[in-house]
Write a protein that holds these residues in place. Structure first.
Motif, PDB file in Angstrom:
ATOM      1  N   LEU A 297       5.992  -6.779  -2.842  1.00  0.00           N
ATOM      2  CA  LEU A 297       5.251  -5.974  -3.804  1.00  0.00           C
ATOM      3  C   LEU A 297       5.623  -4.499  -3.698  1.00  0.00           C
ATOM      4  O   LEU A 297       5.905  -3.980  -2.614  1.00  0.00           O
ATOM      5  CB  LEU A 297       3.748  -6.118  -3.583  1.00  0.00           C
ATOM      6  CG  LEU A 297       3.141  -7.516  -3.719  1.00  0.00           C
ATOM      7  CD1 LEU A 297       1.627  -7.434  -3.562  1.00  0.00           C
ATOM      8  CD2 LEU A 297       3.522  -8.168  -5.030  1.00  0.00           C
ATOM      9  N   SER A 298       5.605  -3.832  -4.844  1.00  0.00           N
ATOM     10  CA  SER A 298       5.723  -2.379  -4.890  1.00  0.00           C
ATOM     11  C   SER A 298       4.364  -1.774  -4.534  1.00  0.00           C
ATOM     12  O   SER A 298       3.358  -2.483  -4.392  1.00  0.00           O
ATOM     13  CB  SER A 298       6.141  -1.936  -6.291  1.00  0.00           C
ATOM     14  OG  SER A 298       5.117  -2.262  -7.225  1.00  0.00           O
ATOM     15  N   LYS A 299       4.330  -0.452  -4.421  1.00  0.00           N
ATOM     16  CA  LYS A 299       3.044   0.216  -4.173  1.00  0.00           C
ATOM     17  C   LYS A 299       2.074  -0.103  -5.305  1.00  0.00           C
ATOM     18  O   LYS A 299       0.898  -0.411  -5.064  1.00  0.00           O
ATOM     19  CB  LYS A 299       3.259   1.731  -4.063  1.00  0.00           C
ATOM     20  CG  LYS A 299       1.982   2.520  -3.828  1.00  0.00           C
ATOM     21  CD  LYS A 299       2.268   4.009  -3.702  1.00  0.00           C
ATOM     22  CE  LYS A 299       0.999   4.806  -3.408  1.00  0.00           C
ATOM     23  NZ  LYS A 299       0.030   4.744  -4.527  1.00  0.00           N
ATOM     24  N   THR A 300       2.567  -0.042  -6.534  1.00  0.00           N
ATOM     25  CA  THR A 300       1.714  -0.391  -7.675  1.00  0.00           C
ATOM     26  C   THR A 300       1.260  -1.843  -7.586  1.00  0.00           C
ATOM     27  O   THR A 300       0.093  -2.161  -7.875  1.00  0.00           O
ATOM     28  CB  THR A 300       2.474  -0.162  -8.994  1.00  0.00           C
ATOM     29  OG1 THR A 300       2.750   1.225  -9.137  1.00  0.00           O
ATOM     30  CG2 THR A 300       1.661  -0.642 -10.195  1.00  0.00           C
ATOM     31  N   GLY A 301       2.156  -2.733  -7.188  1.00  0.00           N
ATOM     32  CA  GLY A 301       1.817  -4.146  -7.061  1.00  0.00           C
ATOM     33  C   GLY A 301       0.722  -4.390  -6.037  1.00  0.00           C
ATOM     34  O   GLY A 301      -0.160  -5.238  -6.241  1.00  0.00           O
ATOM     35  N   ARG A 302       0.761  -3.643  -4.937  1.00  0.00           N
ATOM     36  CA  ARG A 302      -0.288  -3.789  -3.922  1.00  0.00           C
ATOM     37  C   ARG A 302      -1.635  -3.317  -4.467  1.00  0.00           C
ATOM     38  O   ARG A 302      -2.670  -3.937  -4.231  1.00  0.00           O
ATOM     39  CB  ARG A 302       0.094  -3.019  -2.652  1.00  0.00           C
ATOM     40  CG  ARG A 302       1.295  -3.616  -1.928  1.00  0.00           C
ATOM     41  CD  ARG A 302       1.489  -3.008  -0.547  1.00  0.00           C
ATOM     42  NE  ARG A 302       1.880  -1.598  -0.610  1.00  0.00           N
ATOM     43  CZ  ARG A 302       3.131  -1.174  -0.717  1.00  0.00           C
ATOM     44  NH1 ARG A 302       4.124  -2.050  -0.790  1.00  0.00           N
ATOM     45  NH2 ARG A 302       3.403   0.121  -0.749  1.00  0.00           N
ATOM     46  N   GLU A 303      -1.611  -2.236  -5.234  1.00  0.00           N
ATOM     47  CA  GLU A 303      -2.848  -1.743  -5.844  1.00  0.00           C
ATOM     48  C   GLU A 303      -3.378  -2.746  -6.874  1.00  0.00           C
ATOM     49  O   GLU A 303      -4.596  -2.957  -6.973  1.00  0.00           O
ATOM     50  CB  GLU A 303      -2.595  -0.384  -6.493  1.00  0.00           C
ATOM     51  CG  GLU A 303      -2.286   0.717  -5.484  1.00  0.00           C
ATOM     52  CD  GLU A 303      -1.824   2.006  -6.137  1.00  0.00           C
ATOM     53  OE1 GLU A 303      -1.550   1.986  -7.367  1.00  0.00           O
ATOM     54  OE2 GLU A 303      -1.737   3.032  -5.442  1.00  0.00           O
ATOM     55  N   GLN A 304      -2.467  -3.343  -7.637  1.00  0.00           N
ATOM     56  CA  GLN A 304      -2.881  -4.349  -8.617  1.00  0.00           C
ATOM     57  C   GLN A 304      -3.544  -5.544  -7.936  1.00  0.00           C
ATOM     58  O   GLN A 304      -4.576  -6.057  -8.402  1.00  0.00           O
ATOM     59  CB  GLN A 304      -1.666  -4.820  -9.415  1.00  0.00           C
ATOM     60  CG  GLN A 304      -1.080  -3.788 -10.356  1.00  0.00           C
ATOM     61  CD  GLN A 304       0.204  -4.270 -11.002  1.00  0.00           C
ATOM     62  OE1 GLN A 304       0.794  -5.270 -10.589  1.00  0.00           O
ATOM     63  NE2 GLN A 304       0.649  -3.562 -12.033  1.00  0.00           N
ATOM     64  N   ALA A 305      -2.950  -6.000  -6.843  1.00  0.00           N
ATOM     65  CA  ALA A 305      -3.511  -7.143  -6.114  1.00  0.00           C
ATOM     66  C   ALA A 305      -4.911  -6.823  -5.596  1.00  0.00           C
ATOM     67  O   ALA A 305      -5.821  -7.666  -5.659  1.00  0.00           O
ATOM     68  CB  ALA A 305      -2.586  -7.531  -4.969  1.00  0.00           C
ATOM     69  N   GLU A 306      -5.086  -5.619  -5.077  1.00  0.00           N
ATOM     70  CA  GLU A 306      -6.411  -5.218  -4.610  1.00  0.00           C
ATOM     71  C   GLU A 306      -7.411  -5.175  -5.767  1.00  0.00           C
ATOM     72  O   GLU A 306      -8.575  -5.551  -5.603  1.00  0.00           O
ATOM     73  CB  GLU A 306      -6.331  -3.859  -3.919  1.00  0.00           C
ATOM     74  CG  GLU A 306      -5.605  -3.923  -2.576  1.00  0.00           C
ATOM     75  CD  GLU A 306      -5.440  -2.555  -1.943  1.00  0.00           C
ATOM     76  OE1 GLU A 306      -5.641  -1.540  -2.648  1.00  0.00           O
ATOM     77  OE2 GLU A 306      -5.085  -2.506  -0.742  1.00  0.00           O
ATOM     78  N   SER A 307      -6.941  -4.754  -6.947  1.00  0.00           N
ATOM     79  CA  SER A 307      -7.816  -4.737  -8.125  1.00  0.00           C
ATOM     80  C   SER A 307      -8.260  -6.148  -8.495  1.00  0.00           C
ATOM     81  O   SER A 307      -9.422  -6.365  -8.875  1.00  0.00           O
ATOM     82  CB  SER A 307      -7.092  -4.091  -9.311  1.00  0.00           C
ATOM     83  OG  SER A 307      -6.853  -2.722  -9.088  1.00  0.00           O
ATOM     84  N   ALA A 308      -7.346  -7.107  -8.393  1.00  0.00           N
ATOM     85  CA  ALA A 308      -7.710  -8.504  -8.677  1.00  0.00           C
ATOM     86  C   ALA A 308      -8.763  -8.986  -7.687  1.00  0.00           C
ATOM     87  O   ALA A 308      -9.732  -9.670  -8.064  1.00  0.00           O
ATOM     88  CB  ALA A 308      -6.475  -9.384  -8.624  1.00  0.00           C
ATOM     89  N   GLY A 309      -8.593  -8.621  -6.426  1.00  0.00           N
ATOM     90  CA  GLY A 309      -9.583  -9.001  -5.426  1.00  0.00           C
ATOM     91  C   GLY A 309     -10.941  -8.374  -5.689  1.00  0.00           C
ATOM     92  O   GLY A 309     -11.977  -9.035  -5.583  1.00  0.00           O
TER      93      GLY A 309
END
Length: 212
Positions: free
Chosen positions: A31-43
């Protein structure tokens, strides 16, 4: 016997992909930095849900997404890798996006075994769903997977042909015409499949949410 079940089918977060290629089943894509933030948003979007279990594809990006989702939940469900959730097996891994855009990202026309057709994806997806209805009766679970697996679930819920993935080389992505609010499931988007009864032939209701 199959039973009611809610499955949150989540596409992995954005991937660091400076080469601009179809990484598919190639190893080493995270994951990119943005991807990690997106995953946290899903959680965070599922924080209040009582999640019984998390399943994910064996690819690095889905495992990483699963752990980030889990970190945002009030409970800490077990995470299990399930090969049925893996990325599509195609002959185009490593091919540049510009080349694939010219054919509407049609990964299937002319592909021969062992590479997959949409019907092969549908088969392993439905097999997974049917098992989950028995294993997690009356529960809520998360399954972290890949874009075309999410599209396959959408086409299944819309009662489309098993070999229809919503695009061909001459026809651009048409899943919006069937009710998806985007031209393709966004990274870390949540597709909810809801089964309400015990009929083994039940087609789940589908809803879509982008949590960021």
């Amino acid at each position: 016997m199959p039973a009611p079940l809610t499955i949150y089918l989540i596409r992995h977060g954005e991937v660091h992909n400076p080469e601009g290629i179809l990484y598919g089943r190639l190893p080493g894509y995270f994951l990119s930095k943005t991807g990690r933030e997106q995953a946290e948003s899903a959680g965070k979007a599922l924080t209040d849900e009582q999640i019984a279990h998390i399943y994910c594809s064996p690819m690095e990006r889905t495992q990483e997404t699963s752990k980030l989702i889990e970190s945002q939940l009030e409970v800490s469900p077990e995470i299990t890798i399930d090969d049925r959730l893996i990325e599509v097996h195609s002959p185009y891994d490593g091919v540049g996006h510009a080349e694939l855009e010219a054919v509407n990202f049609d990964l299937y026309t002319g592909s021969e075994p062992p590479h997959e057709q949409p019907r092969d994806i549908r088969k392993r997806l439905v097999d997974f769903l049917n098992e989950m209805r028995k294993k997690h009766a009356n529960q809520k679970i998360i399954a972290v997977t890949h874009g075309d697996l999410v599209v396959s679930s959408f086409m299944f819920a819309k009662k489309q042909d098993a070999n229809d993935i919503g695009r061909t080389r001459t026809q651009a992505n048409r899943i919006q015409s069937l009710g998806l609010p985007e031209i393709y499931p966004a990274t870390a988007s949540i597709s909810t499949l809801t089964y309400t009864g015990d009929d083994s032939a039940e087609i789940p209701a589908y809803s879509y949410h982008r949590p960021y």
